[in-house]
Design a protein around this motif. Structure first.
Motif, mmCIF file in Angstrom:
data_model
loop_
_atom_site.group_PDB
_atom_site.id
_atom_site.type_symbol
_atom_site.label_atom_id
_atom_site.label_comp_id
_atom_site.label_asym_id
_atom_site.label_seq_id
_atom_site.Cartn_x
_atom_site.Cartn_y
_atom_site.Cartn_z
ATOM 1 N N THR A 129 0.953 -1.063 -0.179
ATOM 2 C CA THR A 129 -0.261 -0.006 0.259
ATOM 3 C C THR A 129 1.028 0.895 -0.132
ATOM 4 N N ARG A 130 0.171 2.158 -0.544
ATOM 5 C CA ARG A 130 1.157 4.138 -0.273
ATOM 6 C C ARG A 130 1.471 3.941 0.923
ATOM 7 N N GLN A 131 0.828 3.314 1.748
ATOM 8 C CA GLN A 131 0.932 4.232 3.287
ATOM 9 C C GLN A 131 2.742 3.487 3.684
ATOM 10 N N TYR A 165 5.967 4.619 4.589
ATOM 11 C CA TYR A 165 6.025 4.523 6.599
ATOM 12 C C TYR A 165 7.300 4.303 7.027
ATOM 13 N N PHE A 166 7.411 3.538 5.622
ATOM 14 C CA PHE A 166 8.740 3.227 5.210
ATOM 15 C C PHE A 166 9.942 3.541 4.937
ATOM 16 N N LEU A 189 6.478 10.291 -3.824
ATOM 17 C CA LEU A 189 6.834 9.540 -4.131
ATOM 18 C C LEU A 189 6.401 8.837 -5.153
ATOM 19 N N ASN A 190 5.141 9.647 -6.237
ATOM 20 C CA ASN A 190 4.971 9.511 -7.620
ATOM 21 C C ASN A 190 6.174 9.541 -8.365
ATOM 22 N N GLY A 203 -6.315 2.330 -6.499
ATOM 23 C CA GLY A 203 -6.495 2.928 -5.497
ATOM 24 C C GLY A 203 -5.486 2.056 -3.575
ATOM 25 N N THR A 204 -4.874 1.329 -4.468
ATOM 26 C CA THR A 204 -4.224 0.738 -3.361
ATOM 27 C C THR A 204 -2.800 1.121 -2.936
#
Length: 224
Positions: free
Chosen positions: A170-172, A176-177, A191-192, A215-216
């Motif tokens: 996931t993008r989240q 976080y990483f 990030l994109n 979407g994920t």
């Protein structure tokens, strides 16, 4: 000797835990939620087990903090057997490496999982396929016999992808990483841009390593 920290109620673990693990691990226990002020050095531990029954939603916050300050530390959740699928997904999104159920938490099973996860992490100093070699220790890359430059942050992202090949991230979880211990946070737009830059250097017309899961998040597709 490797150090293993269990945060939770130690009575739910198998009675033979010390006997099975003592040759490889020095065990430490905490029966309360640790302070999040940075006083506990998570880098001192090879592995950390989080008792979800005791910590509840706080366990996800704690896992994220551990993975930011000590990304090489193995984090496992201990769940009740009736835990929902969404809770399992939340654990992975927080950065968990694996999990056990309390009803299956024998010391032998735990040792097997820890050994497998350790082997997997040790192998991730390098990613290789027939056209690309990424060395995460030296931060060097060779693609189609040519040296290609990536920034340290791009190497960090590539390591996350290659470590979780064919797994939806996931993008989240990615954000976080990439969030380092100095508080340098990567915005979604950054990030994109980073993924676009990486794609331009590693993709071919016939193969795209980083697949967008709309979407994920993203998934790493290994070269065949």
């Amino acid at each position: 000797m490797k150090k293993l920290l269990f945060i939770g109620n130690p009575s739910i673990l198998d009675d033979n835990l010390d006997v099975v693990l003592k040759e490889d691990y020095k065990l430490a226990f905490m029966s309360d939620m640790p302070s999040l002020d940075g006083s506990l050095q998570f880098t001192a531990y090879h592995s950390i087990i989080l008792d979800f029954e005791m910590l509840k939603e706080k366990s996800f916050v704690l896992c994220k903090i551990i993975k930011v300050s000590a990304p090489q530390t193995i984090v496992m959740f201990l769940y009740p057997v009736d835990v929902s699928e969404q809770i399992l997904l939340n654990g992975y999104d927080a950065g968990a490496d694996d999990y056990l159920y309390t009803t299956l938490s024998s010391a032998n099973l735990l040792l097997k999982k820890l050994n497998q996860l350790s082997t997997r992490k040790n192998l991730t100093t390098k990613y290789e396929d027939s056209r690309m070699t990424l060395n995460f220790d030296t931060l060097t890359a060779v693609i189609d016999d040519a040296v290609v430059d990536f920034t340290p942050l791009e190497f960090k992202l590539l390591k996350l992808f290659t470590l979780n090949s064919h797994t939806v991230l996931t993008r989240q979880r990615i954000l976080y990483f990439l969030w380092d211990r100095n508080g340098n946070y990567v915005e979604e737009t950054s990030l994109n841009s980073m993924i676009c830059r990486i794609r331009r250097r590693i993709d071919t017309e016939k193969h795209h390593y980083i697949k967008t899961i709309y979407g994920t998040g993203y998934m790493w597709i290994s070269w065949h």
